[in-house]
Design an enzyme around this catalytic site. Structure first.
Site, PDB file in Angstrom:
ATOM      1  N   THR A 199       0.847  -1.189   0.000  1.00 31.34           N
ATOM      2  CA  THR A 199       0.000   0.000   0.000  1.00 31.34           C
ATOM      3  C   THR A 199       0.880   1.235   0.000  1.00 31.34           C
ATOM      4  OG1 THR A 199      -1.801  -1.102   1.118  1.00 31.34           O
ATOM      5  CG2 THR A 199      -1.575   1.243   1.557  1.00 31.34           C
ATOM      6  N   GLY A 252      -0.698  -2.187   6.538  1.00 30.49           N
ATOM      7  CA  GLY A 252      -0.616  -3.404   7.328  1.00 30.49           C
ATOM      8  C   GLY A 252      -1.878  -4.216   7.129  1.00 30.49           C
TER       9      GLY A 252
HETATM   10  N1  ASP Z   1      -3.898  -2.035   4.688  1.00 30.42           N
HETATM   11  C1  ASP Z   1      -4.109  -2.609   3.400  1.00 30.42           C
HETATM   12  C2  ASP Z   1      -5.370  -3.406   3.397  1.00 30.42           C
HETATM   13  O1  ASP Z   1      -5.615  -4.113   4.350  1.00 30.42           O
HETATM   14  C3  ASP Z   1      -2.991  -3.484   2.949  1.00 30.42           C
HETATM   15  C4  ASP Z   1      -1.647  -2.839   2.958  1.00 30.42           C
HETATM   16  O2  ASP Z   1      -1.355  -1.988   3.783  1.00 30.42           O
HETATM   17  O3  ASP Z   1      -0.838  -3.191   2.102  1.00 30.42           O
HETATM   18  O4  ASP Z   1      -6.077  -3.367   2.420  1.00 30.42           O
END
Ligand code: ASP
Length: 309
Positions: A176, A228
Site C-alpha cells: 500500500t 498493514g
Molecule cells: N492495509 C491494506 C489493506 O488491508 C494493505 C496494505 O497496507 O498493504 O487493504
C-alpha cells in the site's frame, strides 16, 4: 525560510534484505525518491499539503512496484479492486473510495469525491459512475497487470487464505502507498491508496479508505497514513487513535505513534506500520514488521529513504 515536511510509505511487511536483489532495492529507492521529490517541489513552491500528498501518491500508484493503482494485487476472482482516501487537517474534509476498478489514480478520485460529490465515501459502481462524470483517467484491465502480483495470487488462488497469513507465506508484504505532509502554512494532510490484500474476497474493504482507520488528518494533532493487515487497523481505529492520544492525553507525535504501533496494535496481533506528521513538522515512521518502504524530506534539506528495520 518557511518550513515544510513530507513523508511517504510504500507498504510494510516481511521485507528482508536477504530476499532483495541490489537492482530491486535500487528500483524501490528510486521510485520513493521520485515521489518524495515531486511532493517536495509542490511544498517548496508554496503548494498545499493536500496537493503534495495527492501528487506523491499518484506517482506511487503509477509505479508497478507498489500495490496501488498500476500493479495492484489480484482479488480471489482475478480482478483489481482498489481503495483510497485523502484528508485535509485544516477543514477536516475527507474523501474516500472503495472497490474501484479501472481508474488510473484512485487517490485523485478520492479527492474529487471530497471536493465535488457532496459525500465522503463512494464505492463500486457508484464511484465508477462518478469518476466517469469527473473525467478521471480510466484504464483497461491489462494496465493494472503485474506479473509478480499475478504469481503471488497463483500461489493462494482457490484457497480460503488471503495474504495475511505470514506463516503460510513468508514472502508476505503489503505495498500500500501513502503520504503525509505539512505545508508552509502549517496545514497538514494525509493520503493512502491500495489494491488491498492478494486473494481477498471480492467486496472486501480494508482500512486504507476508512477515515480514522487507515487515514486521518487534523491540524490540532497529526496526519497519519497506515499500512498493514487492514482488519486489525480497522478494529484498532489506528490513525484516529494516534490523534486521540495526542489530543486527549497530550502525548507527543512520536510517543502516540509508538504506543499505537508497538503496544496497542500488537495486543490485537496487528502487523504493519504508519507514517505521521504533526503541524510543527515532526515526523514519525514506526512499524512492527521487518521492514517498511519509507522516506521523508524536510525544508532544511534533510531526508531519508529506507526499507528495512
Ligand atoms: N492495509 C491494506 C489493506 O488491508 C494493505 C496494505 O497496507 O498493504 O487493504
Amino acid at each position: 525560510m518557511q518550513k515544510y515536511t513530507i513523508a511517504i510509505h510504500g507498504g510494510a511487511g516481511t521485507i528482508l534484505k536477504s530476499n532483495m536483489t541490489a537492482e530491486k532495492e535500487a528500483a524501490y529507492k528510486s521510485a520513493l525518491s521520485e515521489a518524495l521529490n515531486s511532493g517536495t517541489q509542490i511544498l517548496a513552491e508554496g503548494g498545499s499539503a493536500l496537493a503534495a500528498v495527492e501528487d506523491a501518491v499518484r506517482i506511487l500508484e503509477d509505479c508497478p512496484l507498489f500495490n496501488a493503482g498500476k500493479g495492484s494485487v489480484f482479488t480471489a476472482t482475478g480482478t483489481h479492486e482498489m481503495d483510497a482516501s485523502i484528508m485535509e487537517g485544516k477543514t477536516l474534509q475527507a474523501g474516500a473510495v472503495a472497490q474501484i476498478e479501472g481508474v488510473r489514480n484512485p487517490i485523485s478520485l478520492a479527492r474529487l469525491i471530497m471536493e465535488k460529490s457532496g459525500h465522503v465515501f463512494l464505492s463500486g459502481n457508484g464511484a465508477l459512475d462518478f469518476a466517469k462524470k469527473m473525467n478521471c483517467e480510466l484504464r483497461d484491465k491489462e494496465w493494472f497487470y503485474d506479473e509478480f502480483r499475478y504469481q503471488q495470487w497463483q500461489k493462494i488462488k482457490g484457497t480460503d487464505s488471503f495474504q495475511l497469513d505470514h506463516a503460510a507465506n513468508k514472502d508476505h508484504k503489503f505495498g500500500t502507498v501513502g503520504a503525509v505532509a505539512m505545508d508552509v502554512n502549517g496545514n497538514i494532510a494525509a493520503a493512502t491508496s491500495t489494491g488491498g490484500m492478494t486473494n481477498k474476497r471480492f467486496g472486501r474493504v480494508g482500512d486504507s479508505p476508512m477515515i480514522g482507520a487507515g487515514t486521518y488528518a487534523n491540524n490540532a494533532t497529526c496526519a497519519v497514513s497506515c499500512t498493514g493487515s487492514g482488519e486489525y487497523f480497522i478494529r484498532g481505529v489506528v490513525a484516529y487513535d494516534v490523534s486521540c492520544l495526542m489530543e486527549y492525553k497530550g502525548l507527543s507525535l512520536e510517543a502516540a505513534c509508538n504506543e499505537v504501533v508497538h503496544s496497542r496494535l500488537l495486543k490485537i496481533k496487528g502487523d504493519g506500520g504508519l507514517i505521521a506528521v504533526d503541524a510543527l513538522g515532526n515526523i514519525a515512521l514506526p512499524f512492527n514488521t521487518e521492514g517498511m518502504y519509507r522516506g521523508w524530506k524536510k525544508s532544511d534539506g534533510t531526508e531519508l529513504i529506507a526499507i528495512y528495520g
